[in-house]
Design a protein around this motif. Structure first.
Motif, PDB file in Angstrom:
ATOM      1  N   ARG A  68       0.242  -4.342   1.012  1.00 50.23           N
ATOM      2  CA  ARG A  68       0.827  -3.694   0.350  1.00 50.23           C
ATOM      3  C   ARG A  68      -0.868  -3.453  -0.524  1.00 50.23           C
ATOM      4  O   ARG A  68      -0.200  -2.017  -1.665  1.00 50.23           O
ATOM      5  N   ILE A  69      -1.527  -3.660  -0.103  1.00 51.10           N
ATOM      6  CA  ILE A  69      -2.687  -4.038  -1.086  1.00 51.10           C
ATOM      7  C   ILE A  69      -3.290  -2.255  -1.722  1.00 51.10           C
ATOM      8  O   ILE A  69      -3.721  -1.863  -2.511  1.00 51.10           O
ATOM      9  N   PRO A  70      -2.871  -1.623  -0.166  1.00 52.54           N
ATOM     10  CA  PRO A  70      -3.920  -0.303  -0.036  1.00 52.54           C
ATOM     11  C   PRO A  70      -3.460   0.785  -1.089  1.00 52.54           C
ATOM     12  O   PRO A  70      -3.838   0.967  -2.202  1.00 52.54           O
ATOM     13  N   ALA A  71      -1.714   0.574  -0.876  1.00 51.58           N
ATOM     14  CA  ALA A  71      -0.755   1.309  -1.837  1.00 51.58           C
ATOM     15  C   ALA A  71      -0.938   1.231  -3.454  1.00 51.58           C
ATOM     16  O   ALA A  71      -1.098   1.939  -3.787  1.00 51.58           O
ATOM     17  N   MET A  72      -1.017   0.227  -3.558  1.00 51.27           N
ATOM     18  CA  MET A  72      -2.112  -0.834  -4.783  1.00 51.27           C
ATOM     19  C   MET A  72      -2.536  -0.421  -5.590  1.00 51.27           C
ATOM     20  O   MET A  72      -2.133   0.061  -6.735  1.00 51.27           O
TER      21      MET A  72
END
Length: 491
Positions: A202-206
């Motif tokens: 989830r972290i790259p898009a966040m």
């Protein structure tokens, strides 16, 4: 912490010796922060480790379960995580502290905030994962299982496909990003690669969403409940993410449409527009929403020129209500009403729903357009449509109000700190100057009376900065159009 028992929280200082842990004279949010123990992991925390150890030891007898604000589920969750981070950073926890941690986790496990959901439930589950990995044994395994199960179920709902945290507050998004970075760090350290992969996904898009919703000053744009100084600032979050192996890429020039959350970023040379064409948040969780639909922020030369007024208070007072209202944002007010019916401290009744959203552009000319139905309950069913056109040296904004009957229209353009404004009401022109950079700009309007009025900007909790705003007003039969042009030349 500014002393062994003294705190500066939300812009206000107080001492434990004078107020204890739950003095009703202090705001509830301030008391909550006192119980979070965030300073254990703050800047230069190592130099205050003796204060921290003594404060933890004091908290336990001063706060027997289950009395006071400190035992409510949300502060309990944050405190559990902070105490465990403190221990994993190389600080010894006594047997009494470890026992207290276990008691707090047992208490929390039975009081998960399913009635609030959102960031509260996420924080509860994060604390269970931290305790479940920090401790060993059957009970700890149960905590880990429960916390991980909640997080894996909540992530697809709370983290939208474009990376946004679903409450659509850049501040709460940054807090959620910190949560996932922490969870990734912890699960890797304890060899739970299965969970680590889920959190990492989830972290790259966040990160991309946070970059798109931030100004060149390195801080987030002010939509919904947002202030600086609550979540870690961007530079810390990006450093943390980089240390965990993520690439940090600056946002692209041009136009970026964050489809699922509903925000648009337009960047052309020295100018950046961040526009709100979003719903106010989840239908069942609007507590951090403002009536800010079709508002925007504008940066020129890295400085905030046009802003929303920010958030400096919670609670149920008049100032909280004002800051959530449409007139505190760079948007359009019809008949003195808010576009969404914000009330109490964290409630919303009627909600504006955006529609007809479209974006376009290429090279150095970009357009975003949208409408909302937040005023259709008024006589004549007004519909507000707004268009932004950004190009070299110019930002053009148009408010087209459809419907029928006579209505009072008021468009607000709140100016950032350090922006001076001199109005020539005869020709509807305002001369603007950025005191910091020397940049000159001209604001012109058609279709309404132009005034410069006092305003205020609230970049942090407990902080007010006196500023100016441009108000363009008209009492007209609908349909009616207001047009505004902000122009500037090269430095």
């Amino acid at each position: 912490m500014v002393g062994p028992t003294r705190f500066r929280l939300l812009g206000e200082e107080a001492d434990l010796a004078d107020h204890g842990w739950d003095d009703p004279e202090l705001p509830k949010l301030w008391r909550y922060n006192q119980h979070y123990f965030d300073d254990l992991n703050a800047h230069d925390a190592v130099g205050r480790s003796e204060w921290h150890a003594a404060l933890i030891a004091r908290w336990i007898p001063d706060n027997p379960p289950p009395r006071g604000s400190g035992w409510e589920p949300y502060p309990t969750s944050l405190r559990i995580v902070n105490w465990i981070k403190f221990a994993l950073s190389g600080n010894d926890l006594s047997g009494a502290v470890r026992q207290s941690l276990a008691v707090q986790t047992r208490w929390l496990r039975k009081r998960l905030e399913w009635h609030l959901l959102g960031n509260h439930l996420f924080a509860n589950a994060k604390a269970l994962v931290f305790s479940g990995l920090f401790f060993s044994g059957e009970e700890a395994a149960g905590w880990l299982h429960t916390g991980a199960h909640i997080l894996l179920k909540q992530m697809p709902e709370q983290i939208l496909a474009d990376g946004a945290q679903f409450e659509l507050s850049p501040m709460y998004h940054a807090l959620a990003l910190e949560d996932l970075l922490d969870l990734l760090n912890l699960t890797r350290a304890f060899g739970r690669d299965d969970l680590a992969e889920e959190f990492a996904s989830r972290i790259p898009a966040m990160l991309e969403w946070l970059l798109a919703m931030s100004h060149p000053d390195g801080e987030v744009a002010f939509f919904n409940d947002t202030a600086v100084g609550i979540a870690p600032d961007n530079i810390e979050l990006f450093r943390y993410a980089h240390d965990l192996g993520f690439a940090i890429e600056p946002p692209f020039a041009g136009i970026t449409y964050l489809v699922e959350s509903g925000y648009v970023r337009m960047a052309c040379e020295a100018a950046i527009v961040i526009a709100d064409l979003a719903r106010i948040g989840p239908d069942y969780l609007p507590g951090h929403a403002h009536a800010d639909t079709l508002s925007f922020e504008f940066t020129l030369d890295g400085n905030r020129f046009i802003v929303n007024s920010g958030t400096s208070v919670y609670g149920t007072g008049v100032e909280r209500q004002r800051q959530r209202g449409t007139a505190a944002h760079s948007s359009l007010v019809i008949d003195g009403e808010n576009s969404s019916e914000v009330w109490s401290g964290f409630r919303v009744g009627r909600r504006a729903k955006p529609f007809d959203v479209a974006v376009s552009g290429e090279e150095t000319s970009f357009t975003a357009h949208g409408a909302h139905d937040g005023y259709t309950h008024l006589p004549g069913s007004p519909v507000h449509r707004r268009e932004w056109r950004l190009s070299e040296g110019q930002l053009f904004v148009e408010d087209a109000v459809e419907g029928s009957g006579l209505h009072q229209l008021e468009a607000y353009f709140h100016l950032g700190p350090g922006i001076s404004a001199v109005a020539n009401t005869a020709d509807g022109v305002v001369e603007l100057s950025d005191i910091k950079t020397g940049r000159q700009a001209v604001f012109a309007a058609k279709g309404g009376l132009v005034e410069v009025i006092p305003s205020s900007w609230h970049p942090e909790f407990g902080k007010r900065v006196d500023t100016k705003a441009i108000r363009v007003s008209a009492y007209q039969s609908l349909p009616h159009t207001l047009q505004y042009e902000l122009s500037w030349s090269a430095l």
